[in-house]
Scaffold this motif. Sequence first.
Motif, PDB file in Angstrom:
ATOM      1  N   THR A 161      17.890  66.824  33.333  1.00  0.00           N
ATOM      2  CA  THR A 161      18.248  65.406  33.491  1.00  0.00           C
ATOM      3  C   THR A 161      19.228  65.116  34.620  1.00  0.00           C
ATOM      4  N   THR A 162      19.833  66.139  35.207  1.00  0.00           N
ATOM      5  CA  THR A 162      20.768  65.911  36.309  1.00  0.00           C
ATOM      6  C   THR A 162      20.295  66.657  37.551  1.00  0.00           C
ATOM      7  N   GLU A 163      20.817  66.243  38.682  1.00  0.00           N
ATOM      8  CA  GLU A 163      20.463  66.854  39.965  1.00  0.00           C
ATOM      9  C   GLU A 163      21.607  67.756  40.417  1.00  0.00           C
ATOM     10  N   ARG A 164      21.276  68.990  40.723  1.00  0.00           N
ATOM     11  CA  ARG A 164      22.227  69.986  41.259  1.00  0.00           C
ATOM     12  C   ARG A 164      23.535  70.063  40.455  1.00  0.00           C
ATOM     13  N   PRO A 165      23.447  70.226  39.131  1.00  0.00           N
ATOM     14  CA  PRO A 165      24.690  70.330  38.355  1.00  0.00           C
ATOM     15  C   PRO A 165      25.414  71.636  38.651  1.00  0.00           C
ATOM     16  N   ARG A 166      26.740  71.566  38.690  1.00  0.00           N
ATOM     17  CA  ARG A 166      27.519  72.788  38.875  1.00  0.00           C
ATOM     18  C   ARG A 166      28.932  72.592  38.329  1.00  0.00           C
ATOM     19  N   PHE A 167      29.469  73.707  37.845  1.00  0.00           N
ATOM     20  CA  PHE A 167      30.836  73.726  37.344  1.00  0.00           C
ATOM     21  C   PHE A 167      31.724  74.411  38.364  1.00  0.00           C
ATOM     22  N   VAL A 168      32.830  73.785  38.685  1.00  0.00           N
ATOM     23  CA  VAL A 168      33.847  74.384  39.546  1.00  0.00           C
ATOM     24  C   VAL A 168      35.040  74.672  38.636  1.00  0.00           C
ATOM     25  N   ILE A 169      35.359  75.935  38.477  1.00  0.00           N
ATOM     26  CA  ILE A 169      36.459  76.325  37.597  1.00  0.00           C
ATOM     27  C   ILE A 169      37.769  76.138  38.356  1.00  0.00           C
ATOM     28  N   LEU A 170      38.707  75.420  37.742  1.00  0.00           N
ATOM     29  CA  LEU A 170      39.971  75.111  38.406  1.00  0.00           C
ATOM     30  C   LEU A 170      41.096  76.044  37.952  1.00  0.00           C
ATOM     31  N   ASP A 171      41.349  76.106  36.659  1.00  0.00           N
ATOM     32  CA  ASP A 171      42.418  76.949  36.118  1.00  0.00           C
ATOM     33  C   ASP A 171      41.908  77.654  34.878  1.00  0.00           C
ATOM     34  N   ARG A 172      42.552  78.765  34.546  1.00  0.00           N
ATOM     35  CA  ARG A 172      42.179  79.511  33.355  1.00  0.00           C
ATOM     36  C   ARG A 172      43.396  80.199  32.767  1.00  0.00           C
ATOM     37  N   MET A 173      43.400  80.318  31.436  1.00  0.00           N
ATOM     38  CA  MET A 173      44.467  81.019  30.725  1.00  0.00           C
ATOM     39  C   MET A 173      43.851  81.735  29.535  1.00  0.00           C
ATOM     40  N   ALA A 174      44.352  82.919  29.250  1.00  0.00           N
ATOM     41  CA  ALA A 174      43.908  83.664  28.080  1.00  0.00           C
ATOM     42  C   ALA A 174      45.131  84.103  27.293  1.00  0.00           C
ATOM     43  N   GLN A 175      45.021  84.007  25.969  1.00  0.00           N
ATOM     44  CA  GLN A 175      46.093  84.475  25.096  1.00  0.00           C
ATOM     45  C   GLN A 175      45.440  84.940  23.803  1.00  0.00           C
ATOM     46  N   GLY A 176      45.603  86.217  23.505  1.00  0.00           N
ATOM     47  CA  GLY A 176      44.984  86.760  22.308  1.00  0.00           C
ATOM     48  C   GLY A 176      43.485  86.559  22.358  1.00  0.00           C
ATOM     49  N   ALA A 177      42.920  86.022  21.277  1.00  0.00           N
ATOM     50  CA  ALA A 177      41.476  85.806  21.191  1.00  0.00           C
ATOM     51  C   ALA A 177      41.070  84.404  21.631  1.00  0.00           C
ATOM     52  N   GLN A 178      41.939  83.733  22.395  1.00  0.00           N
ATOM     53  CA  GLN A 178      41.629  82.388  22.855  1.00  0.00           C
ATOM     54  C   GLN A 178      41.693  82.290  24.372  1.00  0.00           C
ATOM     55  N   GLY A 179      40.954  81.347  24.883  1.00  0.00           N
ATOM     56  CA  GLY A 179      40.993  81.062  26.309  1.00  0.00           C
ATOM     57  C   GLY A 179      40.943  79.566  26.533  1.00  0.00           C
ATOM     58  N   PHE A 180      41.402  79.151  27.690  1.00  0.00           N
ATOM     59  CA  PHE A 180      41.418  77.745  28.056  1.00  0.00           C
ATOM     60  C   PHE A 180      41.104  77.662  29.539  1.00  0.00           C
ATOM     61  N   ALA A 181      40.275  76.726  29.910  1.00  0.00           N
ATOM     62  CA  ALA A 181      39.930  76.549  31.322  1.00  0.00           C
ATOM     63  C   ALA A 181      39.816  75.070  31.639  1.00  0.00           C
ATOM     64  N   THR A 182      40.248  74.699  32.831  1.00  0.00           N
ATOM     65  CA  THR A 182      39.981  73.360  33.334  1.00  0.00           C
ATOM     66  C   THR A 182      38.883  73.482  34.381  1.00  0.00           C
ATOM     67  N   TRP A 183      38.083  72.440  34.507  1.00  0.00           N
ATOM     68  CA  TRP A 183      36.924  72.503  35.385  1.00  0.00           C
ATOM     69  C   TRP A 183      36.573  71.118  35.927  1.00  0.00           C
ATOM     70  N   ARG A 184      35.736  71.153  36.935  1.00  0.00           N
ATOM     71  CA  ARG A 184      35.156  69.941  37.516  1.00  0.00           C
ATOM     72  C   ARG A 184      33.640  70.120  37.441  1.00  0.00           C
ATOM     73  N   PHE A 185      32.972  69.188  36.809  1.00  0.00           N
ATOM     74  CA  PHE A 185      31.512  69.222  36.710  1.00  0.00           C
ATOM     75  C   PHE A 185      30.968  68.230  37.718  1.00  0.00           C
ATOM     76  N   GLU A 186      30.169  68.707  38.640  1.00  0.00           N
ATOM     77  CA  GLU A 186      29.589  67.873  39.687  1.00  0.00           C
ATOM     78  C   GLU A 186      28.082  67.824  39.481  1.00  0.00           C
ATOM     79  N   PHE A 187      27.502  66.620  39.608  1.00  0.00           N
ATOM     80  CA  PHE A 187      26.065  66.476  39.417  1.00  0.00           C
ATOM     81  C   PHE A 187      25.590  65.171  40.037  1.00  0.00           C
TER      82      PHE A 187
END
Length: 139
Positions: free
Chosen positions: A56-82
């Motif tokens: 349903t979208t044209e040329r979708p892509r994720f750009v990963i901005l930041d990431r953090m990991a702690q124990g069994a969890q992770g967190f990421a910020t991203w930009r989705f372009e489409f």
Amino acid sequence: MSAQLDGLLDWYATLAPETLVRLPEFYAADARFKDPFNDVQGVAAISRIFTHMFETTERPRFVILDRMAQGAQGFATWRFEFGLKGQQYTVLGASHLHFDERGRVLLHRDYWDAAEELWQKLPLIGAPVRWLRGRFRAA
């Protein structure tokens, strides 16, 4: 879990229809995925979300901005372009991830503001959404 988070996010950064077959490498069989539009469980259901995205979208892509990991969890910020009907869009968001003991995602929760990041940018519904947002804004 830092290595697992890095592997997952690298996969997202290069996500394509042909790489969807690798989803079971990163997600547990009964993983849950939730975002503003979906709340599904299981690898097949998660795969359908991404298949739908590519259909349903044209040329979708994720750009990963930041990431953090702690124990069994992770967190990421991203930009989705489409693209959608020739118009380009960008959505900013974040993902909170819980990993199992094998390093596969058990819970993937995406956080992004559908009204700000998507609806108010669309023709037809954009103006009413912008008006509503303005009505609820503090003076």
